[in-house]
Design a protein around this motif. Sequence first.
Motif, PDB file in Angstrom:
ATOM      1  N   SER A 155      53.767  45.221   0.675  1.00  0.00           N
ATOM      2  CA  SER A 155      55.091  45.743   0.997  1.00  0.00           C
ATOM      3  C   SER A 155      55.460  46.894   0.063  1.00  0.00           C
ATOM      4  N   VAL A 156      55.014  46.820  -1.185  1.00  0.00           N
ATOM      5  CA  VAL A 156      55.307  47.897  -2.136  1.00  0.00           C
ATOM      6  C   VAL A 156      54.618  49.192  -1.717  1.00  0.00           C
ATOM      7  N   THR A 157      53.328  49.130  -1.397  1.00  0.00           N
ATOM      8  CA  THR A 157      52.604  50.361  -1.034  1.00  0.00           C
ATOM      9  C   THR A 157      53.049  50.891   0.319  1.00  0.00           C
ATOM     10  N   ARG A 158      53.395  49.995   1.236  1.00  0.00           N
ATOM     11  CA  ARG A 158      53.887  50.472   2.538  1.00  0.00           C
ATOM     12  C   ARG A 158      55.237  51.156   2.387  1.00  0.00           C
ATOM     13  N   THR A 159      56.047  50.657   1.452  1.00  0.00           N
ATOM     14  CA  THR A 159      57.326  51.314   1.183  1.00  0.00           C
ATOM     15  C   THR A 159      57.110  52.692   0.559  1.00  0.00           C
ATOM     16  N   LEU A 160      56.142  52.809  -0.343  1.00  0.00           N
ATOM     17  CA  LEU A 160      55.833  54.124  -0.912  1.00  0.00           C
ATOM     18  C   LEU A 160      55.402  55.100   0.183  1.00  0.00           C
ATOM     19  N   ALA A 161      54.580  54.620   1.123  1.00  0.00           N
ATOM     20  CA  ALA A 161      54.155  55.478   2.230  1.00  0.00           C
ATOM     21  C   ALA A 161      55.348  55.910   3.070  1.00  0.00           C
ATOM     22  N   GLN A 162      56.273  54.994   3.284  1.00  0.00           N
ATOM     23  CA  GLN A 162      57.490  55.310   4.029  1.00  0.00           C
ATOM     24  C   GLN A 162      58.311  56.368   3.292  1.00  0.00           C
ATOM     25  N   MET A 163      58.450  56.222   1.976  1.00  0.00           N
ATOM     26  CA  MET A 163      59.166  57.214   1.177  1.00  0.00           C
ATOM     27  C   MET A 163      58.556  58.592   1.362  1.00  0.00           C
ATOM     28  N   GLY A 164      57.237  58.667   1.276  1.00  0.00           N
ATOM     29  CA  GLY A 164      56.559  59.949   1.411  1.00  0.00           C
ATOM     30  C   GLY A 164      56.806  60.592   2.764  1.00  0.00           C
ATOM     31  N   ARG A 165      56.730  59.789   3.824  1.00  0.00           N
ATOM     32  CA  ARG A 165      56.973  60.334   5.161  1.00  0.00           C
ATOM     33  C   ARG A 165      58.397  60.835   5.302  1.00  0.00           C
ATOM     34  N   GLN A 166      59.359  60.087   4.763  1.00  0.00           N
ATOM     35  CA  GLN A 166      60.755  60.495   4.858  1.00  0.00           C
ATOM     36  C   GLN A 166      61.011  61.799   4.104  1.00  0.00           C
ATOM     37  N   ILE A 167      60.399  61.937   2.954  1.00  0.00           N
ATOM     38  CA  ILE A 167      60.567  63.167   2.175  1.00  0.00           C
ATOM     39  C   ILE A 167      60.010  64.359   2.938  1.00  0.00           C
ATOM     40  N   LEU A 168      58.806  64.216   3.482  1.00  0.00           N
ATOM     41  CA  LEU A 168      58.201  65.320   4.223  1.00  0.00           C
ATOM     42  C   LEU A 168      58.998  65.647   5.481  1.00  0.00           C
ATOM     43  N   ASP A 169      59.493  64.616   6.168  1.00  0.00           N
ATOM     44  CA  ASP A 169      60.258  64.843   7.393  1.00  0.00           C
ATOM     45  C   ASP A 169      61.584  65.544   7.117  1.00  0.00           C
ATOM     46  N   LYS A 170      62.239  65.171   6.037  1.00  0.00           N
ATOM     47  CA  LYS A 170      63.581  65.698   5.759  1.00  0.00           C
ATOM     48  C   LYS A 170      63.557  67.016   4.992  1.00  0.00           C
ATOM     49  N   PHE A 171      62.577  67.175   4.081  1.00  0.00           N
ATOM     50  CA  PHE A 171      62.587  68.331   3.189  1.00  0.00           C
ATOM     51  C   PHE A 171      61.408  69.275   3.398  1.00  0.00           C
ATOM     52  N   GLY A 172      60.412  68.834   4.151  1.00  0.00           N
ATOM     53  CA  GLY A 172      59.200  69.619   4.265  1.00  0.00           C
ATOM     54  C   GLY A 172      58.294  69.405   3.058  1.00  0.00           C
ATOM     55  N   LYS A 173      57.151  70.036   3.101  1.00  0.00           N
ATOM     56  CA  LYS A 173      56.195  69.864   2.004  1.00  0.00           C
ATOM     57  C   LYS A 173      56.673  70.619   0.760  1.00  0.00           C
ATOM     58  N   PRO A 174      56.741  69.945  -0.391  1.00  0.00           N
ATOM     59  CA  PRO A 174      57.090  70.656  -1.626  1.00  0.00           C
ATOM     60  C   PRO A 174      56.053  71.717  -1.974  1.00  0.00           C
ATOM     61  N   LYS A 175      56.497  72.770  -2.649  1.00  0.00           N
ATOM     62  CA  LYS A 175      55.545  73.766  -3.145  1.00  0.00           C
ATOM     63  C   LYS A 175      54.579  73.136  -4.133  1.00  0.00           C
TER      64      LYS A 175
END
Length: 267
Positions: free
Chosen positions: A28-48
């Motif tokens: 559940s911890v690693t799946r939550t981290l994966a979810q965080m990453g997807r949300q960041i990319l979806d909302k903010f785009g890829k960081p420089k």
Amino acid sequence: MQQDHSPQRMPAIFVGHGSPMLALEDSSVTRTLAQMGRQILDKFGKPKAILMVSAHWYKAANLIQKSPHPKQVFDMYGFPRELYEVKYEPEGCDELSDAVLAMQALDAKIDNTWGIDHGTWTPLIHLFPDADIPIVQLSVNGVIGPKQCYEIGKQLSQLRDQGFLIMGSGNVVHNLREVEWENAHGTPQAEAFNDFIVQAVERRDDEAVVNFAQHPLGRYAVPTPDHFLPLLYILGASEGEKPTIYNKVCNLGTMAMTSFVFQGEEF
């Protein structure tokens, strides 16, 4: 009207990384981290690029990497062979390194003797598994106080407006001397201290977090400051912003996996 192509302000993130075995886990911890990453990319785009303050680069100065291809560091011992076969090899980012070096208040120095340590790659392999976002590590300065770490974070905050993601990696509770390897949960003391810090961060009582050592369980939860201080860099870099909280769990008895995302409004 001319279109605005300026980078979107990136979040600031603190992630609890715990055991290096995190890299190999499906939980559940690693799946939550994966979810965080997807949300960041979806909302903010890829960081420089990502500026990472990892607990495992704990030095007596402000050191910054400036390497086109920082090496992956396997800075842990006695784990299964599979862990040492994990590959996470992002590029560096001179633009980010130079931006930190230009901050006169930090007086940072280039140091390429380290690399991408397990405090960085074990959570990032879940957050951003493609390793296609450049990484620059900034050392945790172990000879200044918690308040000074917070002040450095305030200096770093401007990088978020330039399209850079600022991350800290450590643990709210990290007591290796009291680890219970077969315990999937936290001790009552670990849970109580984790709750105290989470509540303080939620109400943005940064002073209470900076003064963590004054808590009755401070010595138990944070016997050494290396894993806690990255949180203070992130609090400084997100001053006044409300957090979204992920992975508010303790495991191994004395590890808190709590992670925070700050991005100006509820995430």
